[in-house]
Design a protein around this motif. Structure first.
Motif, PDB file in Angstrom:
ATOM      1  N   MET A   1       4.579   4.812  -4.645  1.00  0.00           N
ATOM      2  CA  MET A   1       4.892   3.385  -4.598  1.00  0.00           C
ATOM      3  C   MET A   1       6.310   3.196  -4.083  1.00  0.00           C
ATOM      4  O   MET A   1       7.221   3.904  -4.475  1.00  0.00           O
ATOM      5  CB  MET A   1       4.748   2.767  -5.992  1.00  0.00           C
ATOM      6  N   ALA A   2       6.516   2.226  -3.224  1.00  0.00           N
ATOM      7  CA  ALA A   2       7.847   1.942  -2.714  1.00  0.00           C
ATOM      8  C   ALA A   2       8.709   1.375  -3.824  1.00  0.00           C
ATOM      9  O   ALA A   2       8.298   0.520  -4.581  1.00  0.00           O
ATOM     10  CB  ALA A   2       7.770   0.954  -1.558  1.00  0.00           C
ATOM     11  N   TYR A 145       2.431  -2.995  -2.537  1.00  0.00           N
ATOM     12  CA  TYR A 145       2.158  -1.572  -2.736  1.00  0.00           C
ATOM     13  C   TYR A 145       2.610  -1.133  -4.130  1.00  0.00           C
ATOM     14  O   TYR A 145       3.158  -0.048  -4.326  1.00  0.00           O
ATOM     15  CB  TYR A 145       2.841  -0.744  -1.654  1.00  0.00           C
ATOM     16  N   GLY A 146       2.400  -1.988  -5.090  1.00  0.00           N
ATOM     17  CA  GLY A 146       2.697  -1.737  -6.487  1.00  0.00           C
ATOM     18  C   GLY A 146       2.170  -2.891  -7.316  1.00  0.00           C
ATOM     19  O   GLY A 146       1.613  -3.861  -6.786  1.00  0.00           O
ATOM     20  N   ARG A 147       2.337  -2.833  -8.621  1.00  0.00           N
ATOM     21  CA  ARG A 147       1.821  -3.861  -9.511  1.00  0.00           C
ATOM     22  C   ARG A 147       2.592  -5.168  -9.364  1.00  0.00           C
ATOM     23  O   ARG A 147       3.816  -5.201  -9.271  1.00  0.00           O
ATOM     24  CB  ARG A 147       1.900  -3.379 -10.962  1.00  0.00           C
ATOM     25  N   LEU A 148       1.831  -6.271  -9.384  1.00  0.00           N
ATOM     26  CA  LEU A 148       2.404  -7.610  -9.276  1.00  0.00           C
ATOM     27  C   LEU A 148       1.958  -8.532 -10.400  1.00  0.00           C
ATOM     28  O   LEU A 148       2.648  -9.500 -10.720  1.00  0.00           O
ATOM     29  CB  LEU A 148       1.999  -8.249  -7.939  1.00  0.00           C
ATOM     30  N   LEU A 163      -1.646  -5.789   5.892  1.00  0.00           N
ATOM     31  CA  LEU A 163      -1.781  -4.435   5.359  1.00  0.00           C
ATOM     32  C   LEU A 163      -1.554  -3.334   6.390  1.00  0.00           C
ATOM     33  O   LEU A 163      -1.540  -2.152   6.036  1.00  0.00           O
ATOM     34  CB  LEU A 163      -3.156  -4.273   4.713  1.00  0.00           C
ATOM     35  N   HIS A 164      -1.355  -3.672   7.657  1.00  0.00           N
ATOM     36  CA  HIS A 164      -0.961  -2.655   8.628  1.00  0.00           C
ATOM     37  C   HIS A 164       0.535  -2.349   8.540  1.00  0.00           C
ATOM     38  O   HIS A 164       1.000  -1.377   9.128  1.00  0.00           O
ATOM     39  CB  HIS A 164      -1.337  -3.077  10.054  1.00  0.00           C
ATOM     40  N   TRP A 165       1.293  -3.179   7.798  1.00  0.00           N
ATOM     41  CA  TRP A 165       2.701  -2.881   7.544  1.00  0.00           C
ATOM     42  C   TRP A 165       2.800  -1.881   6.404  1.00  0.00           C
ATOM     43  O   TRP A 165       2.185  -2.054   5.350  1.00  0.00           O
ATOM     44  CB  TRP A 165       3.478  -4.149   7.198  1.00  0.00           C
ATOM     45  N   LEU A 166       3.552  -0.836   6.604  1.00  0.00           N
ATOM     46  CA  LEU A 166       3.707   0.222   5.617  1.00  0.00           C
ATOM     47  C   LEU A 166       4.795  -0.126   4.604  1.00  0.00           C
ATOM     48  O   LEU A 166       5.627  -0.997   4.843  1.00  0.00           O
ATOM     49  CB  LEU A 166       4.055   1.538   6.314  1.00  0.00           C
ATOM     50  N   SER A 167       4.802   0.592   3.491  1.00  0.00           N
ATOM     51  CA  SER A 167       5.834   0.375   2.475  1.00  0.00           C
ATOM     52  C   SER A 167       7.185   0.878   2.944  1.00  0.00           C
ATOM     53  O   SER A 167       8.228   0.413   2.473  1.00  0.00           O
ATOM     54  CB  SER A 167       5.448   1.080   1.178  1.00  0.00           C
ATOM     55  N   GLN A 168       7.185   1.837   3.872  1.00  0.00           N
ATOM     56  CA  GLN A 168       8.426   2.401   4.390  1.00  0.00           C
ATOM     57  C   GLN A 168       8.141   3.145   5.681  1.00  0.00           C
ATOM     58  O   GLN A 168       6.984   3.423   6.012  1.00  0.00           O
ATOM     59  CB  GLN A 168       9.040   3.366   3.379  1.00  0.00           C
ATOM     60  N   VAL A 169       9.195   3.453   6.428  1.00  0.00           N
ATOM     61  CA  VAL A 169       9.048   4.310   7.599  1.00  0.00           C
ATOM     62  C   VAL A 169       8.688   5.707   7.105  1.00  0.00           C
ATOM     63  O   VAL A 169       9.324   6.227   6.189  1.00  0.00           O
ATOM     64  CB  VAL A 169      10.358   4.359   8.406  1.00  0.00           C
ATOM     65  N   PRO A 170       7.647   6.325   7.657  1.00  0.00           N
ATOM     66  CA  PRO A 170       7.300   7.686   7.227  1.00  0.00           C
ATOM     67  C   PRO A 170       8.487   8.630   7.378  1.00  0.00           C
ATOM     68  O   PRO A 170       9.223   8.570   8.375  1.00  0.00           O
ATOM     69  CB  PRO A 170       6.164   8.078   8.173  1.00  0.00           C
ATOM     70  N   PHE A 198       0.044   5.718   5.688  1.00  0.00           N
ATOM     71  CA  PHE A 198      -0.938   4.648   5.498  1.00  0.00           C
ATOM     72  C   PHE A 198      -1.917   5.010   4.395  1.00  0.00           C
ATOM     73  O   PHE A 198      -2.264   4.165   3.552  1.00  0.00           O
ATOM     74  CB  PHE A 198      -1.699   4.370   6.795  1.00  0.00           C
ATOM     75  N   GLN A 199      -2.384   6.239   4.391  1.00  0.00           N
ATOM     76  CA  GLN A 199      -3.318   6.684   3.361  1.00  0.00           C
ATOM     77  C   GLN A 199      -2.700   6.526   1.973  1.00  0.00           C
ATOM     78  O   GLN A 199      -3.350   6.024   1.041  1.00  0.00           O
ATOM     79  CB  GLN A 199      -3.695   8.142   3.609  1.00  0.00           C
TER      80      GLN A 199
END
Length: 367
Positions: A1-2, A145-148, A163-170, A198-199
């Motif tokens: 999780m970010a 990408y975590g609890r809300l 949802l194509h936006w990631l939580s962070q740059v890989p 993404f996975q």
């Protein structure tokens, strides 16, 4: 999780343009608006299914995840409310009260949304003695990408073009050289790092929503994707390669540093449909009810159109891409030059018949 810190840093250099700017998301979100209209039939069928199975509770809790700002948000909410009321009318049932939560990152321009609420409430919250069918809107900032939300408190989740936006740059993309995304010249390692991020993120999204939604609750999600396994086959990848070329030109002119391009990569991923469905099946909390896809042209609606003289196709595409994110780590003063160069590249190498993106829409039910 970010973490909150990583989400904050991400939103510092990559964000939707606020609603009072020329290149704002609100003024350049026709692509996202079209995606919403294409998903409307699936949204209606999902709401009918809810009504046919167990009906609506007295208070129906809904969240729009990755709502951004601008007119599209309340348009989506209006569609959901209208459909719920219509179904209840047909079944001669009392419409539920609606608790609607708007979610996006902490830096989102929620204030512009709140300013529109008085007129929205005037239309939808017509005073009734029994308060039936009233809606109440609130903001829930944070990464999806975590609890809300509180455990098993939600009935319906909706997300469009987020949802194509990631939580962070890989991590580990140092060898992507002068590319800013997956490109034909990227190494296989780059593709694999993006895929794994993404996975990880989409799995965390499903796990978080699984905790928050009731059994039998529903989700309707759309995201940018691709038709084929080849990660460089879609127009998004091609467009971002042209944006990288524009940055390289600016580096040659001394307007940005080449080292800045080496250290920059976009935190997004356009998945192949099978990647999305495989993650859903492996995570195991939701049944997959609907999987559909469609193309969305940047320059118009359903089919290719003739190139117009003013503004050029390139300028239209540049405005849409720029509205989605500002690469402020290269300096705000460089943005006009960057997207001017990008528009010329688009005019040279792309056409309205080709400049499109591929959208995936899925409908899920909590098992």
């Amino acid at each position: 999780m970010a973490s909150n810190d990583s989400v904050s840093m991400l939103s510092d250099f990559l964000h939707m343009n606020s609603s009072d700017q020329e290149f704002s998301y609100a003024n350049n979100s026709s692509v996202q608006e079209y995606v919403i209209t294409k998903v409307q039939s699936i949204l209606k069928e999902t709401i009918k299914e809810i009504a046919n199975l167990d009906g609506f509770p007295a208070c129906f809790n809904i969240a729009d995840l990755g709502c951004s700002s601008g007119p599209n948000i309340l348009s989506v909410i209006s569609n959901i409310i209208d459909e719920i009321r219509e179904v209840c009318k047909q079944k001669k049932r009392k419409a539920p009260q609606l608790q609607i939560c708007l979610n996006d990152l902490f830096g989102n321009d929620f204030n512009s949304i709140f300013k529109s609420l008085p007129m929205f409430y005037a239309k939808y919250n017509i005073a009734k003695e029994d308060n039936g069918g009233r809606c109440f809107i609130s903001a829930v900032p944070g990464s999806f990408y975590g609890r809300l939300f509180i455990t098993t408190s939600m009935h319906f989740f909706y997300s469009s073009s987020s949802l194509h936006w990631l939580s962070q740059v890989p991590k580990g993309l140092e060898n992507n050289e002068l590319n800013i995304y997956m490109a034909k010249t990227s190494s296989p390692t780059v593709f694999e790092l993006y895929r794994k991020q993404f996975q990880k993120d989409f799995t965390m999204f499903l796990e978080s929503r699984s905790s928050e939604i009731i059994n039998g609750g529903h989700m309707v999600l759309t995201l940018a994707g691709r038709r084929t396994v080849d990660p460089c086959s879609n127009d998004i990848s091609i467009l971002l390669s042209l944006l990288a070329n524009s940055l390289v030109d600016m580096a040659a002119e001394g307007l940005v540093r080449e080292s800045e391009i080496h250290s920059f990569n976009l935190p997004m991923y356009t998945p192949y449909i099978d990647e999305v469905t495989d993650i859903i099946h492996r995570q195991g909390s939701f049944s997959l009810d609907v999987v559909e896809s469609f193309d969305v042209y940047f320059d118009q609606r359903d089919a290719p159109m003739k190139v117009s003289d003013e503004p050029s196709h390139g300028k239209k595409v540049a405005s849409i891409i720029r509205a989605g994110f500002e690469l402020t780590n290269f300096g705000t003063s460089a943005m006009d030059m960057l997207f001017s160069k990008f528009a010329k590249y688009v005019d040279k190498y792309m056409s309205p018949a080709k400049t499109k993106h591929f959208s995936i829409v899925i409908s899920l039910t909590k098992i």
